[in-house]
Design a protein around this motif. Structure first.
Motif, short mmCIF file in Angstrom:
data_model
loop_
_atom_site.label_atom_id
_atom_site.label_comp_id
_atom_site.label_asym_id
_atom_site.label_seq_id
_atom_site.Cartn_x
_atom_site.Cartn_y
_atom_site.Cartn_z
N GLY A 41 0.79 -1.22 0.00
CA GLY A 41 0.00 0.00 0.00
C GLY A 41 0.83 1.28 0.00
N GLN A 42 2.15 1.17 -0.13
CA GLN A 42 3.00 2.35 -0.12
C GLN A 42 2.98 3.06 -1.47
OE1 GLN A 42 6.94 1.09 1.08
NE2 GLN A 42 6.48 1.55 3.21
N THR A 43 2.87 4.38 -1.41
CA THR A 43 2.90 5.18 -2.63
C THR A 43 4.34 5.33 -3.10
OG1 THR A 43 0.92 6.38 -1.97
CG2 THR A 43 2.33 7.44 -3.62
N ARG A 44 4.61 4.92 -4.33
CA ARG A 44 5.94 5.03 -4.92
C ARG A 44 6.09 6.35 -5.68
NH1 ARG A 44 5.15 0.29 -2.90
NH2 ARG A 44 6.71 -1.31 -3.07
N ILE A 45 5.00 6.76 -6.34
CA ILE A 45 5.01 7.99 -7.15
C ILE A 45 3.67 8.68 -6.92
CG2 ILE A 45 5.03 8.92 -9.51
CD1 ILE A 45 6.64 6.39 -10.29
N ASP A 46 3.70 9.99 -6.83
CA ASP A 46 2.49 10.79 -6.67
C ASP A 46 2.73 12.10 -7.40
OD1 ASP A 46 0.00 11.53 -5.74
OD2 ASP A 46 0.68 12.06 -3.73
N LEU A 47 1.99 12.34 -8.49
CA LEU A 47 2.22 13.55 -9.26
C LEU A 47 0.95 13.99 -9.97
CD1 LEU A 47 4.12 12.74 -12.52
CD2 LEU A 47 3.48 10.98 -10.95
N PRO A 48 0.88 15.27 -10.32
CA PRO A 48 -0.31 15.76 -11.02
C PRO A 48 -0.38 15.19 -12.44
CG PRO A 48 1.25 17.55 -10.63
CD PRO A 48 1.84 16.31 -10.04
N ALA A 49 -1.58 14.78 -12.85
CA ALA A 49 -1.76 14.24 -14.20
C ALA A 49 -3.23 14.14 -14.53
CB ALA A 49 -1.12 12.87 -14.33
N GLN A 50 -3.58 14.42 -15.76
CA GLN A 50 -4.91 14.17 -16.30
C GLN A 50 -4.87 13.02 -17.29
OE1 GLN A 50 -7.74 15.64 -15.29
NE2 GLN A 50 -6.59 16.87 -13.84
N ALA A 51 -3.65 12.73 -17.78
CA ALA A 51 -3.45 11.66 -18.76
C ALA A 51 -2.04 11.12 -18.57
CB ALA A 51 -3.62 12.22 -20.17
N PHE A 52 -1.84 9.89 -19.05
CA PHE A 52 -0.52 9.28 -18.96
C PHE A 52 -0.39 8.18 -20.00
CE2 PHE A 52 -3.27 6.96 -16.13
CZ PHE A 52 -2.91 5.63 -16.28
N THR A 53 0.84 7.74 -20.21
CA THR A 53 1.14 6.66 -21.15
C THR A 53 1.99 5.62 -20.44
OG1 THR A 53 1.08 8.17 -23.05
CG2 THR A 53 2.30 6.12 -23.34
N LEU A 54 1.70 4.37 -20.71
CA LEU A 54 2.56 3.28 -20.28
C LEU A 54 3.28 2.76 -21.50
CD1 LEU A 54 0.31 1.29 -17.79
CD2 LEU A 54 2.31 2.70 -17.26
N LYS A 55 4.58 2.53 -21.36
CA LYS A 55 5.39 2.02 -22.46
C LYS A 55 6.14 0.80 -21.95
CE LYS A 55 8.92 3.54 -25.70
NZ LYS A 55 9.72 4.65 -26.19
N TRP A 56 6.21 -0.24 -22.78
CA TRP A 56 6.92 -1.46 -22.41
C TRP A 56 7.34 -2.21 -23.66
CZ3 TRP A 56 1.69 -0.89 -22.28
CH2 TRP A 56 0.91 -1.83 -22.96
N ARG A 57 8.18 -3.22 -23.46
CA ARG A 57 8.58 -4.10 -24.55
C ARG A 57 7.78 -5.39 -24.41
NH1 ARG A 57 14.58 -6.03 -25.99
NH2 ARG A 57 14.92 -4.97 -24.04
N HIS A 58 7.11 -5.77 -25.51
CA HIS A 58 6.27 -6.96 -25.52
C HIS A 58 7.12 -8.20 -25.22
CE1 HIS A 58 3.57 -10.08 -27.01
NE2 HIS A 58 2.60 -9.19 -26.84
N SER A 59 6.62 -9.07 -24.37
CA SER A 59 7.40 -10.22 -23.91
C SER A 59 7.64 -11.27 -24.99
CB SER A 59 6.73 -10.87 -22.71
OG SER A 59 5.45 -11.36 -23.08
N VAL A 60 6.80 -11.33 -26.01
CA VAL A 60 6.97 -12.34 -27.06
C VAL A 60 7.65 -11.73 -28.29
CG1 VAL A 60 5.77 -13.93 -28.63
CG2 VAL A 60 4.99 -13.66 -26.27
N SER A 61 7.08 -10.67 -28.83
CA SER A 61 7.63 -10.08 -30.05
C SER A 61 8.84 -9.18 -29.78
CB SER A 61 6.55 -9.28 -30.79
OG SER A 61 6.16 -8.17 -30.00
N LEU A 62 9.05 -8.79 -28.52
CA LEU A 62 10.14 -7.91 -28.10
C LEU A 62 10.10 -6.56 -28.81
CD1 LEU A 62 13.06 -10.50 -27.88
CD2 LEU A 62 11.46 -9.77 -26.09
N THR A 63 8.91 -6.15 -29.21
CA THR A 63 8.72 -4.86 -29.86
C THR A 63 8.07 -3.89 -28.88
OG1 THR A 63 6.59 -5.60 -30.72
CG2 THR A 63 8.51 -5.85 -32.17
N PRO A 64 8.26 -2.58 -29.09
CA PRO A 64 7.68 -1.60 -28.16
C PRO A 64 6.15 -1.51 -28.28
CG PRO A 64 8.82 -0.49 -29.96
CD PRO A 64 9.05 -1.95 -30.14
N VAL A 65 5.52 -1.29 -27.14
CA VAL A 65 4.07 -1.08 -27.06
C VAL A 65 3.85 0.17 -26.21
CG1 VAL A 65 1.85 -2.04 -26.33
CG2 VAL A 65 3.66 -3.57 -27.14
#
Length: 155
Positions: A41-65
């Protein structure tokens, strides 16, 4: 009214008062985003936002998402778009509603996400993008994290 009727009415009134009366719930417009550890339950990040993006590398194709989200006035999260380069070999490229933009497949969405929980790993290069800030979420590897809009606080 009978004595029993008055007792029932009094009990009902007490329940309504304890539940917040007859007022409608307040809309949450705090414009905050938090990343919280699911287990502790600990907060790691707390910042103002109305929108956000998550970016990662796909585990199978290894391409960005990349996936875009907005925070609704009631504090909910809605995914609005997902972008990726390729599904991998053998996957169709003509899904309903998909478009190609800047060499990427783009899937427009209007998908409410009741709880946005993810587990990060350095090999997946998990990033949270808010405005011009890019935050490396892999500093908490193998830790379930929830991205949410914190509860509204009374003014």
């Amino acid at each position: 009214m009978t004595r029993t009727g008055w007792r029932g009415l009094t009990a009902l009134a007490a329940v309504i008062l304890c539940a917040g009366g007859s007022q409608a719930p307040r809309a949450c417009s705090n414009g905050m985003l938090a990343v919280v550890g699911v287990r502790d339950g600990q907060t790691r990040i707390d910042l103002p936002a109305q929108a956000f993006t998550l970016k990662w590398r796909h585990s199978v194709s290894l391409t960005p998402v990349e996936a875009d989200y907005i925070i609704t006035p009631d504090g909910g999260i809605v995914q609005t778009e997902e972008r990726f380069v390729a599904h991998g070999p053998g996957m169709a490229y003509d899904g309903k509603g998909w478009v190609q933009r800047d060499g990427a497949m783009v899937l427009p969405l209007d998908r409410p996400v009741p709880r946005l929980i993810l587990r990060t790993a350095p090999e997946h290069e998990n990033r949270l993008i808010v405005g011009d800030q890019m935050i490396d979420l892999t500093r908490w590897p193998a830790t379930p994290l929830e991205i949410l809009s914190p509860d509204c606080k009374e003014d």
